[in-house]
Design an enzyme around this catalytic site. Structure first.
Site, PDB file in Angstrom:
ATOM      1  N   LEU A  58      50.680  40.549  45.137  1.00 19.29           N
ATOM      2  CA  LEU A  58      51.258  39.936  46.323  1.00 19.29           C
ATOM      3  C   LEU A  58      52.742  39.670  46.163  1.00 19.29           C
ATOM      4  CD1 LEU A  58      48.469  37.294  46.956  1.00 19.29           C
ATOM      5  CD2 LEU A  58      48.865  39.341  48.305  1.00 19.29           C
ATOM      6  N   GLY A  59      53.117  39.443  44.950  1.00 18.66           N
ATOM      7  CA  GLY A  59      54.511  39.114  44.727  1.00 18.66           C
ATOM      8  C   GLY A  59      54.811  39.065  43.248  1.00 18.66           C
ATOM      9  N   ARG A  60      56.081  38.969  42.934  1.00 15.24           N
ATOM     10  CA  ARG A  60      56.471  39.042  41.540  1.00 15.24           C
ATOM     11  C   ARG A  60      57.687  38.158  41.362  1.00 15.24           C
ATOM     12  NH1 ARG A  60      55.862  42.941  37.298  1.00 15.24           N
ATOM     13  NH2 ARG A  60      54.229  44.029  38.413  1.00 15.24           N
ATOM     14  N   GLY A  61      57.660  37.295  40.409  1.00 13.53           N
ATOM     15  CA  GLY A  61      58.793  36.414  40.202  1.00 13.53           C
ATOM     16  C   GLY A  61      59.128  36.326  38.729  1.00 13.53           C
ATOM     17  N   SER A  98      58.553  34.157  36.643  1.00 14.77           N
ATOM     18  CA  SER A  98      57.581  33.569  35.736  1.00 14.77           C
ATOM     19  C   SER A  98      56.286  34.354  35.675  1.00 14.77           C
ATOM     20  CB  SER A  98      57.281  32.144  36.181  1.00 14.77           C
ATOM     21  OG  SER A  98      56.830  32.158  37.509  1.00 14.77           O
ATOM     22  N   GLY A  99      56.110  35.299  36.565  1.00 20.22           N
ATOM     23  CA  GLY A  99      54.883  36.066  36.508  1.00 20.22           C
ATOM     24  C   GLY A  99      54.557  36.722  37.834  1.00 20.22           C
ATOM     25  N   VAL A 109      51.918  37.417  41.149  1.00 22.19           N
ATOM     26  CA  VAL A 109      50.892  36.784  41.972  1.00 22.19           C
ATOM     27  C   VAL A 109      49.960  37.854  42.535  1.00 22.19           C
ATOM     28  CG1 VAL A 109      50.465  35.282  43.938  1.00 22.19           C
ATOM     29  CG2 VAL A 109      52.574  35.047  42.651  1.00 22.19           C
ATOM     30  N   ASP A 121      63.461  22.007  44.104  1.00 22.00           N
ATOM     31  CA  ASP A 121      63.867  23.259  44.743  1.00 22.00           C
ATOM     32  C   ASP A 121      63.349  23.313  46.184  1.00 22.00           C
ATOM     33  OD1 ASP A 121      65.143  25.655  44.990  1.00 22.00           O
ATOM     34  OD2 ASP A 121      63.654  26.811  43.867  1.00 22.00           O
TER      35      ASP A 121
END
Ligand SMILES: *[C@@H]1O[C@H](CO)[C@@H](O)[C@H](O)[C@H]1NC(C)=O
Ligand SMILES: *[C@@H]1O[C@H](CO)[C@@H](O)[C@H](O)[C@H]1NC(C)=O
Ligand SMILES: *[C@@H]1O[C@H](CO)[C@@H](O)[C@H](O)[C@H]1NC(C)=O
Ligand SMILES: *[C@@H]1O[C@H](CO)[C@@H](O)[C@H](O)[C@H]1NC(C)=O
Ligand SMILES: *[C@@H]1O[C@H](CO)[C@@H](O)[C@H](O)[C@H]1NC(C)=O
Length: 808
Positions: free
Chosen positions: A519-522, A524-525, A527, A634
């Site tokens: 679903l997503g990528r950031g 920290s890891g 999703v 944040d």
């Protein structure tokens, strides 16, 4: 070189000497023979052959008082399962336990030689004491017969294979960190039913099985008079009244205990080998406020959303450190016989103590009945033709969103009281968040005894910075998701919120179809989307390689798992297995606020106001109401997710900091929010407080007003250039000063075509401006923002101006 070697050898021998000294110093015995003794100074213990239990003198950390006790050798905090001298601790010096006399009685003596405790083994020939692998301390004669056993005199814990019989009971401790007996008990009632009963000097009240139902409805019987209950080695708890319960980790090879906790709940705990921490694998009461007497007389148990005690309005705590003592009136009771008034607390009731019960009664008639001098208040249930319960005592108070009625507290007219904010119908109070599986000890009573917990709650932000625990990209995975409302998310909200739990890796692997749908990528890891076995759609965040050790992760999760508010993205659980660290989140349907506001869609006024209010409530909850004080760090539109009804849910606690409420200025290291939403104190290296979130919130509010991103134009090189935010604020202030009545219209997002509520807009603008004050002491708190917004929440009128006024 030579020096180095010598140094090394020196250290080596020093280490050996120390370890020899240490092991010589602490003696572990398999038997305590007749005539021998154990003392604190002697530093000797009896251990079970498999070393799972230890018996000896035990002290609470930081205390000089000692108990003769049995504890789990391998649990992290050496969990005590039995004490001989529960309410009479002995001195650290000169106290001893020994098998004495002609008959071999086991005797505990204090420093002055006084006998504190002894076994009833007179006239027998005890030869030795020994601790069995089950945790049972036994006295045996030379032939090996058991003459006395600690299993026959339980305190608050039943171990597997230990039988609770007819005339035995488990009694809770009065509070965390104490062995002193409290008021909660587990025993067989005279009806042969295994029950939980509150027994104080004044009152006795049964609360399990649920007193609202008869025992057959509760699945019990009362015809078997043998009255036996036992927890077996597989985690099955059963009793002769047909009660059966399985620990959720059913099976052999796990160390468990059944304990009646100081909050009155009965729980099975399982020991996690790797961490030495306890996991709750079953509990009798799912809603903590259903425990009778949990807040004492005149107290009310509320979900805020973690359960906590408050006093009935007009009453105050008897002992500020102890809810067992309940609350006392702040007024002279004789005033209740004169002029009185009634304060309504909705969705609240006091169980029992009914002076009268009248069905088919009007509210007015019920109130008249309460003019009786014995009446302290009355409950009025609205279903049917109305039911009236007149109360002689305000005991077992609880607030429950399911309760179809209100309680009316009788107070002298002269007494000024205000309702606690919890009764103002905010969403924060509604959920009981009782973890199905929860690490550590339940903490209902920790609220006034906060200090005890800080030992293991450490600076959240710092630690998180290092591991980048949470997801930055949460917002944008929604872009890639198909629409499809998982009905279970909303329907099952109550159920779901009761289920913060630990998942195992295989389960999550299966749920995400081997981590297929990203679903997503950031930073920290990554999703992934997943569907749990019970059809719940979830977002599973797989953390990158940098993360904390197992212990810290566990501790952290228990804290994060407790955070539950309708305006915060809910965490349903986590997985910490070997090197795997995963987080399981509520799946939020709609997109993040920035998408709606700046790109794809646009939001109507009502929704904007609702988002502003909901976000404020979520932040206020983090800042003021959580057990631990949390700073988000944040706040920005990307982190505000919207559900299908445009209810905002704040995501990304990645920069959240847990900090002591009493030291708001504690340092945060290495954490940075997002440029444009960051308060000036970040750059100035000032200590970070909750006011950084207020600043971020202010920017978000102003962006919602204007419908334009004010924070994204970075003015890096040109220091003298005014930022869009500053520019906007200046414009607004100028317009306000001009006093031109149409100033609001010229500021609000032109896409709204003037369809907005002027009063709400003025309020939001004023809030936005004050939130972004450079001087943080001039910024309001989130709680006061919520207050202000709620005051104009009901404004419904939307102006449709004759003439559209656009800025620029
Ligand atoms: C009563 O309960 C005990 C223990 O559970 C059981 O062994 C016994 O058979 C039961 N008696 C009857 C009459 O059901
Ligand atoms: C407990 O587990 C056993 C075996 O797995 C099962 O037969 C029994 O029905 C379970 N009992 C309850 C109350 O869940
Ligand atoms: C925990 O440790 C005990 C003893 O070392 C062992 O028998 C048991 O299998 C372990 N349990 C788990 C779940 O690892
Ligand atoms: C309460 O009021 C009554 C009557 O005014 C008075 O006699 C009594 O002393 C008062 N009690 C307290 C504790 O103030
Ligand atoms: C309640 O009052 C209504 C009308 O006054 C009556 O018909 C009904 O039977 C009453 N119900 C009970 C339970 O008394």
């Amino acid at each position: 070189m030579r020096n180095q070697t010598l140094k090394f050898l020196y250290l080596f021998f020093l280490a050996i000497t120390l370890s020899l000294f240490h092991s010589a110093n602490s003696k572990s015995l398999l038997h305590l023979k007749r005539g021998a003794s154990i003392s604190v100074e002697g530093n000797n213990f009896i251990t079970s052959p498999d070393d799972s239990f230890t018996c000896g003198f035990y002290a609470m950390p930081g205390s000089k008082a000692y108990w003769f006790a049995i504890w789990f050798t391998n649990s992290k905090d050496k969990t005590v399962v039995w004490t001989a001298n529960r309410d009479r601790p002995v001195n650290s010096q000169g106290s001893r336990i020994s098998i004495q006399g002609a008959d071999g009685t086991m005797v505990l003596t204090d420093v002055d030689g006084s006998i504190i405790w002894q076994t009833n083994t007179r006239k027998s020939d005890v030869s030795a004491a020994e601790l069995l692998n089950t945790g049972n301390l036994v006295l045996k004669n030379p032939r090996g017969d058991i003459l006395w056993q600690s299993f026959d005199v339980p305190t608050d814990t039943l171990l597997p294979s230990q039988i609770l019989t007819k005339d035995k009971r488990l009694t809770s401790s009065s509070r965390k960190g104490s062995f002193e007996p409290g008021y909660f008990n587990l025993y067989f009632g005279s009806d042969n039913v295994l029950s939980l009963i509150y027994d104080s000097p004044d009152t006795s009240s049964l609360y399990w099985p649920n007193p609202d139902f008869d025992i057959y409805t509760s699945g019990r019987t009362n015809y078997n008079g043998s009255r036996l209950a036992v927890l077996d080695d597989t985690g099955l708890l059963q009793s002769s009244d047909h009660f059966l319960a399985n620990a959720s980790d059913k099976g052999f090879g796990i160390k468990r205990r059944l304990t009646i906790d100081h909050d009155g709940n009965l729980r099975i705990y399982s020991l996690i080998n790797s961490t030495g921490l306890w996991m709750i694998t079953w509990q009798a009461i799912s809603q903590p406020c259903q425990v009778h007497g949990v807040c004492g007389t005149n107290g009310i148990c509320v979900y805020a959303p973690t359960p906590k005690c408050i006093c009935t309005p007009g009453y105050e705590m008897n002992d500020p450190s102890d809810w067992n003592e309940g609350c006392k009136p702040t007024f002279n009771n004789t005033l209740l016989n004169t002029q009185v008034k009634f304060l309504e607390l909705s969705q609240t009731d006091y169980f029992g103590s009914d002076l009268y019960y009248k069905p088919n009664f009007t509210l007015e008639a019920c109130r008249e009945l309460c003019r009786n001098s014995l009446c302290k208040g009355f409950t009025y249930r609205t279903w049917g033709n109305g039911h009236c319960y007149v109360k002689s005592d305000l005991f077992n108070g609880f607030m429950s969103p399911d309760f179809p009625g209100s309680v009316y507290i009788k107070l002298p007219r002269s007494v000024q009281v205000s309702k606690p904010s919890i009764f103002h119908g905010s969403s924060t109070m509604c959920e009981s968040r009782e973890a199905e599986i929860l690490v550590g000890s339940p903490s209902m009573y920790d609220i006034p005894r906060r200090t005890a917990r800080w030992g293991y709650i450490y600076s959240f932000c710092g630690a998180l910075g290092a591991i980048e625990l949470l997801f930055i990209a949460l917002g944008w995975w929604f872009l890639f998701t198909k629409h499809g409302v998982p009905a279970s998310v909303e329907d099952g909200y109550r159920m779901i919120s009761n289920q913060f739990r630990r998942f195992n890796y295989a389960e999550l692997k299966k749920a995400t179809n081997n981590f297929r749908e990203e679903l997503g990528r950031g930073g920290s890891g990554v999703v992934y989307k997943g569907v749990l076995a019970d059809d719940r759609v979830v977002a599973v965040k797989r953390l990158g390689d940098v993360f904390q050790g197992q212990d810290e992760f566990w501790a952290e999760m228990t804290t994060v798992g407790k955070i539950n508010h309708i305006n915060l993205v809910r965490m349903w659980g986590f997985c910490s297995e070997g090197r795997h660290r995963l987080l399981v989140y509520e799946y939020v349907d709609n997109m993040s606020l920035d998408k709606h506001l700046f790109y794809l869609n646009f939001l109507g006024w009502k929704q904007r106001f609702a988002v502003a209010l909901g976000t404020a409530k979520g932040l206020a909850y983090l800042h003021h109401e959580c057990l631990e004080w949390v700073i988000h760090c944040d706040v920005k539109p990307e982190n505000i997710l919207l559900d299908i009804e445009f209810q905002p849910k704040i995501a990304d606690f990645g920069l959240a900091k847990l900090s002591r409420r009493d030291s708001p200025d504690s340092e945060i290291s290495r954490i940075r929010g997002t440029k444009g939403y960051m308060a000036p104190e970040w750059a100035l290296n000032h200590p970070i407080t909750a006011k950084v979130d207020v600043y971020g919130y202010g920017v978000v509010v102003l962006e919602m007003i204007k419908g334009v991103k004010l924070a994204n134009w970075v003015v890096d090189d040109a220091e003298d250039q005014e930022s869009p935010l500053k520019n906007f604020c200046r414009q607004v202030k100028e317009k306000v000063q001009c006093g031109n009545s149409s100033w609001v219209g010229s500021i609000v997002d032109p896409r709204l075509e003037g369809k907005f509520n002027r009063k709400q807009a003025e309020t939001l603008i004023a809030i936005g401006l004050s939130c972004v004050e450079e001087d943080r002491s001039k910024r309001p708190t989130m709680a006061s923002v919520v207050q202000t917004l709620m005051e104009c929440e009901d404004e419904t009128e939307i102006q449709i101006p004759d003439k559209l006024e656009f800025l620029n």
